[in-house]
Design an enzyme around this catalytic site. Structure first.
Site, PDB file in Angstrom:
ATOM      1  N   ASP A 154      -0.379  -2.386  -2.366  1.00 39.55           N
ATOM      2  CA  ASP A 154      -0.735  -0.897  -2.648  1.00 39.55           C
ATOM      3  C   ASP A 154      -0.434  -0.681  -4.163  1.00 39.55           C
ATOM      4  O   ASP A 154      -0.136  -1.315  -4.959  1.00 39.55           O
ATOM      5  CB  ASP A 154       0.036  -0.073  -1.812  1.00 39.55           C
ATOM      6  CG  ASP A 154      -0.298   1.551  -1.681  1.00 39.55           C
ATOM      7  OD1 ASP A 154      -1.464   1.702  -2.164  1.00 39.55           O
ATOM      8  OD2 ASP A 154       0.710   2.232  -1.489  1.00 39.55           O
TER       9      ASP A 154
ATOM     10  N   GLU B 273      -4.030  -0.120  -8.844  1.00 41.17           N
ATOM     11  CA  GLU B 273      -5.075   0.261  -9.876  1.00 41.17           C
ATOM     12  C   GLU B 273      -4.831  -0.034 -11.269  1.00 41.17           C
ATOM     13  O   GLU B 273      -5.754  -0.231 -11.881  1.00 41.17           O
ATOM     14  CB  GLU B 273      -5.195   1.879  -9.660  1.00 41.17           C
ATOM     15  CG  GLU B 273      -6.100   2.230  -8.045  1.00 41.17           C
ATOM     16  CD  GLU B 273      -4.840   1.830  -7.060  1.00 41.17           C
ATOM     17  OE1 GLU B 273      -3.610   2.379  -7.416  1.00 41.17           O
ATOM     18  OE2 GLU B 273      -5.230   1.590  -6.027  1.00 41.17           O
TER      19      GLU B 273
ATOM     20  N   ASP C 214      -6.543   6.633   0.526  1.00 45.21           N
ATOM     21  CA  ASP C 214      -5.880   7.770   1.286  1.00 45.21           C
ATOM     22  C   ASP C 214      -7.072   9.034   1.629  1.00 45.21           C
ATOM     23  O   ASP C 214      -7.294   9.891   1.068  1.00 45.21           O
ATOM     24  CB  ASP C 214      -5.125   8.452   0.135  1.00 45.21           C
ATOM     25  CG  ASP C 214      -3.764   7.563  -0.131  1.00 45.21           C
ATOM     26  OD1 ASP C 214      -3.407   6.551   0.776  1.00 45.21           O
ATOM     27  OD2 ASP C 214      -3.228   7.803  -1.167  1.00 45.21           O
TER      28      ASP C 214
HETATM   29  O1  MIG Z   1       2.018   7.119  -3.612  1.00 43.91           O
HETATM   30  O2  MIG Z   1       3.379   3.625   0.161  1.00 43.91           O
HETATM   31  O3  MIG Z   1      -2.463   4.311  -0.135  1.00 43.91           O
HETATM   32  O4  MIG Z   1      -1.425   3.942   2.267  1.00 43.91           O
HETATM   33  O5  MIG Z   1       1.063   4.853   3.009  1.00 43.91           O
HETATM   34  C1  MIG Z   1       1.659   6.924  -2.266  1.00 43.91           C
HETATM   35  C2  MIG Z   1       2.887   4.680   0.680  1.00 43.91           C
HETATM   36  C3  MIG Z   1       1.841   5.191  -1.993  1.00 43.91           C
HETATM   37  C4  MIG Z   1      -0.520   4.849  -0.920  1.00 43.91           C
HETATM   38  C5  MIG Z   1      -1.165   4.289   0.248  1.00 43.91           C
HETATM   39  C6  MIG Z   1      -0.697   4.731   1.369  1.00 43.91           C
HETATM   40  C7  MIG Z   1       0.828   4.354   1.702  1.00 43.91           C
HETATM   41  C8  MIG Z   1       1.503   5.265   0.630  1.00 43.91           C
HETATM   42  N1  MIG Z   1       0.966   4.695  -0.955  1.00 43.91           N
END
Ligand code: MIG
Length: 784
Positions: A395, A398, A478
């Site tokens: 995750d 980016e 999200d």
């Molecule tokens: O700032 O890990 O898109 O699926 O649950 C949020 C926590 C960070 C973003 C992800 C989401 C995940 C969440 N993450």
């Protein structure tokens, strides 16, 4: 530099020549054309010299291949012909036109040397001839058909994005243009810098592609069918590996199941409620102070025991591992210490580490464009893999940074490129930003492959770049719990599939915003059950959103749809295997299987809300999913079957009165769909016969593909592939089993043939040869 043979350029020399690439210089620019494969033309251009021939998307072998180009000259125009594609270039301006194998112009007026901006960067401009519809660019929202829109490539953490949000998490600078008669071509700009694509928004019927830096390096693919374009794109950027079969099961996630007891309770409940499932996710709160590659031992005292107990229930664990490493020197944090010792974190131009705020607080970031950093990263998984964790979730790549307006790292952060066939050099974040997530998931994938060479890795990534399908599955980030998101999620996944990413999903139920109503959650489970990646997930601090939430009637409906997915597992798995071989996605707009529907005009033959799973199933949710109003389903032909009843439709569609318990699904006449007895997890072998559901019609055929679902033994012959055909004859329905391939011994015990409109018959196996199903004596039944 190998220029065109001098003889050809000499005045009054009309003769033809054959070259393996053509290089022309004019107006300070150098242009190169080559044909790396049939139907593909690669065009590169640079100021003074050609850009470096290297890529994060197209492996060296795919770039090195060169088909012969036949060159002819007339006046100042050079014509280049290769297999299935050709080009015309004006020698003075370097303006280029790309044509298909039959001489139809695909892109005209591609700006030549004038495209190059003085300070770096460029703007390609061309006419979108015959491009009635545009698809691709990954999961960008906006509209399903990109025509008339403009989009930016800049990977961005887009929490609670809307239909108007652009850019989103991924950069996949590839699109497909499709004409009303179903003729298609594609264009892939292999450039990782911030770029924009304008499809006639600013100027009608004008395609404009610009980038702030980096190479002019693009490929035009001539189709002619939409599927051909996808295969040409796959030839360049690769296909997804065959996923482990469990990745096609239902996956339950939540930010966050916070303790051993909570994870066990989720597993218990899934099994207790008889909700089939294969995966439970653990989000950031399993970690010690949100530090990647740590486990909070108070909450999870024995991860290995937890993983093995879940495994006994047919459930696998997938854990999140974000790319930000806590900037914590001298604290015994192994991920930091080992990366620092090897000097693998990104730095500012002054030489000190770049440190940004994310979940662990101040954090440093691996320099994934160095092969050495990627292999170090891969090793970090050793402990979790040894504990029995089955897959990993990348995750925030980016990369996403808190507390800064740009939401990412400064553009002058220094990356080193030491990888593949790139010449080693340093560069700025402006060049590597859009590929950071792809390289992060690559490091994870390759690391897992090294740790367990005979196990298929499962990696889920949020950000990526073209070609990233070779390393990871993805999801759309999200989204929000709204009817609007349920609807746009489908077009996002359709366009992702048309951009190389087949194994993808939306957070079922919605991630952010208001809690979903019971109806919305149920509808999402219904649609999600027919999507390639079926993962329920929701944000922290929200009421529970698991499938058992709500009254029994809703839970029953959700269970029925999850169960149906498990019954369809052999079909789903076959579609995943097809994708891994051909690049044709599991989820498909109707026009991909039936290009002729585009002739109907703007409605795209219903492609926008309807979708196909594989070649045979058409799913038709309401275009206004929140509304109880009737809607019409149009099918791409006559004689389709209702999937749920087996009844054949009289016409080419029907009117649906929405019922929360139902989701209309149709089967192509001529389909043969393999199904299996219900199991609670793909970890459990089904008991009983394989079912072959035969829907007589034209071009009647289907295929069964099976293997162990987990290892690479299929590459060594341990698989089963068999084609089955059917034909309606005077004597009856002839079902023909072709010779099987591979030596895998499947789970089933006999085969049951459900021939709709005919009868049900059991056969001991699928030995090559044919059997005859006699005509039914009375003509009512539906085969059940
Ligand atoms: O700032 O890990 O898109 O699926 O649950 C949020 C926590 C960070 C973003 C992800 C989401 C995940 C969440 N993450």
């Amino acid at each position: 530099m190998a220029l065109l043979p001098a003889t050809l350029l000499a005045a009054g020399a009309p003769q033809a020549a054959t070259v393996d690439r053509m290089v022309l210089a004019s107006g300070g620019a150098v242009l190169e054309l080559s044909a790396p494969a049939s139907g593909i033309m690669r065009i590169r251009m640079g100021r003074g010299k050609l850009p470096e021939d290297a890529s994060w998307a197209v492996p060296a072998a795919a770039r090195a291949a060169r088909l012969p180009l036949q060159v002819t000259r007339s006046g100042e125009t050079l014509q280049l012909r290769s297999a299935g594609i050709s080009a015309r270039i004006d020698r003075r301006t370097l303006r280029t036109e790309v044509l298909d194998g039959s001489g139809n112009v695909l892109l005209s007026d591609l700006a030549g040397s004038a495209a190059l901006a003085a300070g770096g960067g460029f703007r390609l401009r061309g006419k979108l001839a015959g491009a009635d519809h545009i698809f691709g660019l990954g999961d960008k929202t906006g509209t399903f058909d990109r025509k008339g829109g403009a989009y930016t490539m800049w990977n961005s953490d887009a929490y609670k994005f809307t239909q108007a949000t652009d850019p989103l998490y991924k950069s996949i600078p590839f699109f497909m243009a499709v004409g009303d008669r179903g003729r298609a071509y594609g264009l892939f700009l292999d450039n990782t810098w911030r770029s924009t694509f304008d499809f006639g928004k600013t100027e009608r019927d004008v395609l404009s592609i610009s980038a702030e830096g980096g190479p002019v390096d693009y490929y035009v693919m001539s189709g002619p069918a939409p599927k051909d374009v996808l295969q040409q794109y796959a030839r360049l950027t690769g296909t997804a590996p065959l996923p482990p079969q469990w990745a096609l099961g239902f996956q339950q996630s939540k930010w966050s199941y916070k303790s051993d007891a909570e994870v066990r309770a989720i597993a218990q409940r899934l099994r207790g409620e008889r909700l089939p499932a294969d995966v439970v996710y653990m989000d950031i709160d399993y970690q010690d102070r949100s530090r990647p590659f740590t486990v909070n031992r108070k909450a999870f005292p024995d991860l290995r025991q937890l993983a093995s107990d879940l495994r006994a229930q047919g459930l696998r664990l997938v854990l999140i591992t974000d790319p930000h490493i806590a900037n914590a020197p001298g604290q015994g944090y192994a991920a930091y210490d080992s990366g620092a010792v090897q000097d693998l974190f990104l730095k500012l131009p002054g030489g000190e580490y770049y440190s940004g705020d994310v979940w662990p607080g101040a954090s440093v970031f691996p320099d994934f464009s160095r092969a050495k950093a990627r292999s170090w990263w891969g090793e970090l998984y050793a402990g979790l893999v040894a504990d029995g964790v089955a897959g990993f979730w990348n995750d925030m790549n980016e990369p996403s940074i808190f507390n800064v307006a740009s939401k990412t790292m400064p553009l002058d952060v220094v990356h080193r490129i030491e990888s593949d066939d790139f010449a080693p050099r340093t560069t700025s974040h402006a060049e590597l930003h859009n590929v950071y997530g792809q390289l992060n998931s690559r490091a994870t994938y390759e690391g897992l492959s090294r740790l367990q060479p005979d196990v298929r890795p499962f990696v889920l990534t949020r950000a990526t770049y073209a070609g990233g399908q070779r390393y990871a599955a993805t999801w759309t980030g999200d989204n929000a719990s709204s009817w609007q998101h349920l609807k746009i999620g489908t077009q996002q996944l359709l366009n992702l599939g048309l951009s190389g990413f087949s194994l993808a999903g939306n957070d079922v139920g919605g991630y952010a915003g208001e809690h979903p109503s019971p109806d919305l959650l149920t509808r999402w489970f219904q649609v999600g059950a027919f999507m390639p990646l079926f993962r329920a997930h929701a944000e922290t601090n929200r009421p529970d959103q698991e499938p058992w939430v709500g009254d029994a009637a809703h839970v029953d409906i959700r269970r029925r749809f999850i169960e149906e997915r498990y019954r369809l597992m052999p079909y789903l798995y076959g579609a995943a295997e097809e994708n891994s071989r051909t690049g044709v996605p599991m989820l498909r707009p109707v026009f991909l299987n039936f290009p002729q529907v585009l002739a109907k005009g703007d409605r795209l033959g219903g492609s926008e809300d309807q979708f196909m799973l594989g070649g045979d199933l058409l799913v038709a949710p309401s275009p206004t999913p929140e509304s109880p109003g009737e809607y019409t389903v149009e099918l791409p032909g006559k004689g389709w079957y209702n999937y749920w009843t087996g009844q054949r439709l009289a016409g080419k569609g029907e009117t649906i009165k929405p019922d929360i318990a139902q989701l209309p699904v149709y089967v192509r006449p001529g389909a043969i769909i393999p199904k299996q007895p219900l199991v609670q997890s793909t970890a459990f072998a089904p008991k009983g016969p394989l079912e072959l559901h035969i829907y007589p019609g034209p071009d009647c055929q289907g295929e069964i593909y099976a293997d162990d679902g987990a290892s690479l033994a299929y590459q060594r012959g341990a698989y089963l592939r068999q084609r089955i055909r059917c034909e309606e004859t005077e004597a009856g329905l002839r079902v023909e089993f072709e010779q099987r391939q591979g030596d895998w011994k499947p789970w089933w015990n006999g085969v049951k043939l459900h021939a709709y409109g005919w009868s049900v018959q059991a056969v001991p196996d699928m030995a090559a040869g044919s059997i005859l199903i006699p005509r039914p004596t009375h003509s009512s039944g539906n085969g059940e």
